[in-house]
Motif scaffolding. Structure first.
Motif, PDB file in Angstrom:
ATOM      1  N   SER A 139       0.642  -1.169  -0.009  1.00 11.92           N
ATOM      2  CA  SER A 139       0.099  -0.306  -0.076  1.00 11.92           C
ATOM      3  C   SER A 139       0.911   1.314   0.111  1.00 11.92           C
ATOM      4  O   SER A 139       1.969   1.003   0.307  1.00 11.92           O
ATOM      5  N   PHE A 140       0.428   2.208  -0.629  1.00 14.73           N
ATOM      6  CA  PHE A 140       0.943   3.542  -0.829  1.00 14.73           C
ATOM      7  C   PHE A 140       0.655   4.413   0.669  1.00 14.73           C
ATOM      8  O   PHE A 140      -0.263   4.402   1.394  1.00 14.73           O
ATOM      9  N   GLY A 141       1.621   5.279   1.170  1.00 17.02           N
ATOM     10  CA  GLY A 141       1.536   6.196   2.107  1.00 17.02           C
ATOM     11  C   GLY A 141       1.089   7.603   1.447  1.00 17.02           C
ATOM     12  O   GLY A 141       0.617   7.559   0.464  1.00 17.02           O
ATOM     13  N   THR A 142       1.604   8.571   2.392  1.00 20.53           N
ATOM     14  CA  THR A 142       1.126   9.813   1.996  1.00 20.53           C
ATOM     15  C   THR A 142       2.233  10.388   0.606  1.00 20.53           C
ATOM     16  O   THR A 142       3.485  10.397   0.978  1.00 20.53           O
ATOM     17  N   PHE A 143       1.812  11.064  -0.279  1.00 17.07           N
ATOM     18  CA  PHE A 143       2.720  11.514  -1.188  1.00 17.07           C
ATOM     19  C   PHE A 143       3.218  12.849  -0.928  1.00 17.07           C
ATOM     20  O   PHE A 143       2.059  13.803  -0.754  1.00 17.07           O
ATOM     21  N   LYS A 144       4.339  13.251  -0.669  1.00 15.80           N
ATOM     22  CA  LYS A 144       4.633  14.591  -0.101  1.00 15.80           C
ATOM     23  C   LYS A 144       6.169  14.988  -0.307  1.00 15.80           C
ATOM     24  O   LYS A 144       7.044  14.052  -0.248  1.00 15.80           O
ATOM     25  N   ASP A 145       6.289  16.003  -1.020  1.00 17.59           N
ATOM     26  CA  ASP A 145       7.784  16.522  -1.082  1.00 17.59           C
ATOM     27  C   ASP A 145       8.918  15.373  -1.814  1.00 17.59           C
ATOM     28  O   ASP A 145       9.742  15.358  -1.663  1.00 17.59           O
ATOM     29  N   GLY A 146       8.123  14.995  -2.979  1.00 17.86           N
ATOM     30  CA  GLY A 146       8.777  13.960  -3.898  1.00 17.86           C
ATOM     31  C   GLY A 146       9.062  12.643  -3.329  1.00 17.86           C
ATOM     32  O   GLY A 146       9.808  11.733  -3.954  1.00 17.86           O
ATOM     33  N   VAL A 147       8.353  12.231  -2.129  1.00 19.72           N
ATOM     34  CA  VAL A 147       8.849  11.097  -1.417  1.00 19.72           C
ATOM     35  C   VAL A 147       7.572  10.341  -0.968  1.00 19.72           C
ATOM     36  O   VAL A 147       6.721  11.084  -0.446  1.00 19.72           O
ATOM     37  N   VAL A 148       7.286   8.946  -1.234  1.00 21.74           N
ATOM     38  CA  VAL A 148       6.223   8.462  -0.639  1.00 21.74           C
ATOM     39  C   VAL A 148       6.867   7.095  -0.122  1.00 21.74           C
ATOM     40  O   VAL A 148       7.799   6.349  -0.580  1.00 21.74           O
ATOM     41  N   LYS A 149       6.246   6.581   1.034  1.00 21.03           N
ATOM     42  CA  LYS A 149       6.692   5.406   1.695  1.00 21.03           C
ATOM     43  C   LYS A 149       5.580   4.446   1.460  1.00 21.03           C
ATOM     44  O   LYS A 149       4.283   4.605   1.346  1.00 21.03           O
ATOM     45  N   ILE A 150       6.300   3.126   0.972  1.00 22.35           N
ATOM     46  CA  ILE A 150       5.248   2.241   0.627  1.00 22.35           C
ATOM     47  C   ILE A 150       5.510   0.888   1.525  1.00 22.35           C
ATOM     48  O   ILE A 150       6.620   0.553   1.749  1.00 22.35           O
ATOM     49  N   ASN A 151       4.559   0.288   1.957  1.00 19.61           N
ATOM     50  CA  ASN A 151       4.430  -0.886   2.937  1.00 19.61           C
ATOM     51  C   ASN A 151       4.499  -1.977   1.688  1.00 19.61           C
ATOM     52  O   ASN A 151       3.279  -2.020   1.224  1.00 19.61           O
ATOM     53  N   LEU A 152       5.648  -2.732   1.734  1.00 19.48           N
ATOM     54  CA  LEU A 152       5.630  -3.608   0.809  1.00 19.48           C
ATOM     55  C   LEU A 152       5.746  -4.966   1.156  1.00 19.48           C
ATOM     56  O   LEU A 152       6.827  -5.311   2.129  1.00 19.48           O
ATOM     57  N   THR A 153       5.036  -6.070   0.808  1.00 19.35           N
ATOM     58  CA  THR A 153       5.052  -7.414   1.310  1.00 19.35           C
ATOM     59  C   THR A 153       5.489  -8.328   0.159  1.00 19.35           C
ATOM     60  O   THR A 153       4.947  -8.417  -0.999  1.00 19.35           O
ATOM     61  N   MET A 154       6.599  -9.023   0.665  1.00 17.83           N
ATOM     62  CA  MET A 154       7.204  -9.966  -0.539  1.00 17.83           C
ATOM     63  C   MET A 154       7.909 -11.100   0.460  1.00 17.83           C
ATOM     64  O   MET A 154       8.435 -10.914   1.518  1.00 17.83           O
ATOM     65  N   ASN A 155       7.462 -12.255   0.020  1.00 19.32           N
ATOM     66  CA  ASN A 155       8.093 -13.482   0.580  1.00 19.32           C
ATOM     67  C   ASN A 155       7.428 -13.511   2.073  1.00 19.32           C
ATOM     68  O   ASN A 155       8.102 -14.231   2.968  1.00 19.32           O
ATOM     69  N   GLY A 156       6.318 -12.973   2.118  1.00 19.26           N
ATOM     70  CA  GLY A 156       5.809 -13.183   3.745  1.00 19.26           C
ATOM     71  C   GLY A 156       6.247 -11.962   4.610  1.00 19.26           C
ATOM     72  O   GLY A 156       5.806 -12.007   5.772  1.00 19.26           O
ATOM     73  N   ILE A 157       7.069 -11.157   4.192  1.00 20.32           N
ATOM     74  CA  ILE A 157       7.606 -10.243   4.947  1.00 20.32           C
ATOM     75  C   ILE A 157       7.244  -8.995   4.667  1.00 20.32           C
ATOM     76  O   ILE A 157       7.376  -8.436   3.222  1.00 20.32           O
TER      77      ILE A 157
END
Length: 202
Positions: free
Chosen positions: A124-142
Motif C-alpha cells: 500500500s502507498f503512504g502519503t505523497f509529499k515533497d517528492g517522497v512516498v513510503k510504501i508498505n511492501l510485502t514480499m516472501n511473507g515479509i
C-alpha cells in the motif's frame, strides 16, 4: 337557447380542461424521463505499469521485465489530485505473470525464484509529499516500509526506488535457486538489488 349555450360552454370548458391535463401529464412524464436518463459522468479508469530491473554478471548488466497481472485497489476518486488519490491505495502483483519478453528466462524466474517465495507481492502507498512516498511492501511473507521517490503531474505519477531481495525480504532460498540455475549465463554473479519503476496515469 340559454340551456343550449350553457351546455356548449360546459363541453368547451371540459375539453379545454382535459387538454391542459394531457399537456401537464406529458410534461411530468418528460421530466421523469429526463431525471431517469440523467447520469453522472463516468470517471476514466487509471492505467498503470511496473518495470523491474535486475542485474547479472560482474559488470552488473541490467535485465528488465514487468508483470502482466497487477491490481490497484481503493483509489480515492474524490481526491483533488492523482497523487493524493493514491494515498492508502493498495496493490497486488501476481508473480506468476512475470514477463521479461524472454520465455526461457520467464520459465526460470517462475520455477526457480517465485516458486520458492511465499505468496504474491502486495502493499500500500503512504502519503505523497515533497517528492517522497513510503510504501508498505510485502514480499516472501515479509512486510517492509520502503521509501521511494516520485514525480507527479496532473495526469501521471512516476515512482522509482529499489529493493534488496536478501536484505529486505530474506529470499535466500529463491535467490540461491535462481543463481544456480543461471550461474553460467550470469558469469558467476547474480545481484540481489532490484530497481523498481512504476507509472500510474489517468
Amino acid at each position: 337557447m340559454k340551456k343550449i349555450f350553457l351546455t356548449f360552454s360546459l363541453v368547451g370548458l371540459l375539453a379545454v380542461s382535459c387538454g391542459q391535463k394531457k399537456e401537464e401529464n406529458k410534461d411530468v412524464k418528460n421530466a421523469e424521463t429526463t431525471e431517469q436518463t440523467t447520469e453522472a459522468p463516468q470517471q476514466k479508469e487509471l492505467s498503470y505499469s511496473l518495470e523491474w530491473t535486475a542485474f547479472k554478471t560482474p559488470a552488473k548488466v541490467g535485465v528488465k521485465g514487468s508483470f502482466d497481472d497487477i491490481k490497484l485497489l481503493d483509489v480515492n476518486k474524490d481526491a483533488s489530485s492523482l497523487a493524493e488519490s493514491l494515498t492508502n491505495a493498495k496493490f497486488i502483483v501476481v508473480t506468476s505473470s512475470v514477463n521479461s519478453k524472454d520465455p526461457e528466462r520467464d520459465g526460470k524466474l517462475k520455477a526457480e525464484f517465485f516458486a520458492n517465495m511465499v505468496g504474491n507481492i502486495n502493499g500500500s502507498f503512504g502519503t505523497f509529499k515533497d517528492g517522497v512516498v513510503k510504501i508498505n511492501l510485502t514480499m516472501n511473507g515479509i512486510t517492509k516500509e520502503k521509501e521511494f521517490k516520485y514525480t507527479a503531474t496532473d495526469s501521471s505519477v512516476k515512482i522509482n526506488g529499489s529493493i534488496d531481495v536478501l536484505a529486505d525480504f530474506t529470499a535466500d532460498k529463491a535467490f540461491n535457486s535462481l543463481h544456480e540455475a543461471c550461474k553460467a549465463l550470469h558469469e558467476g554473479k547474480t545481484w540481489s538489488d532490484v530497481e523498481i519503476a512504476v507509472e500510474i496515469k489517468k
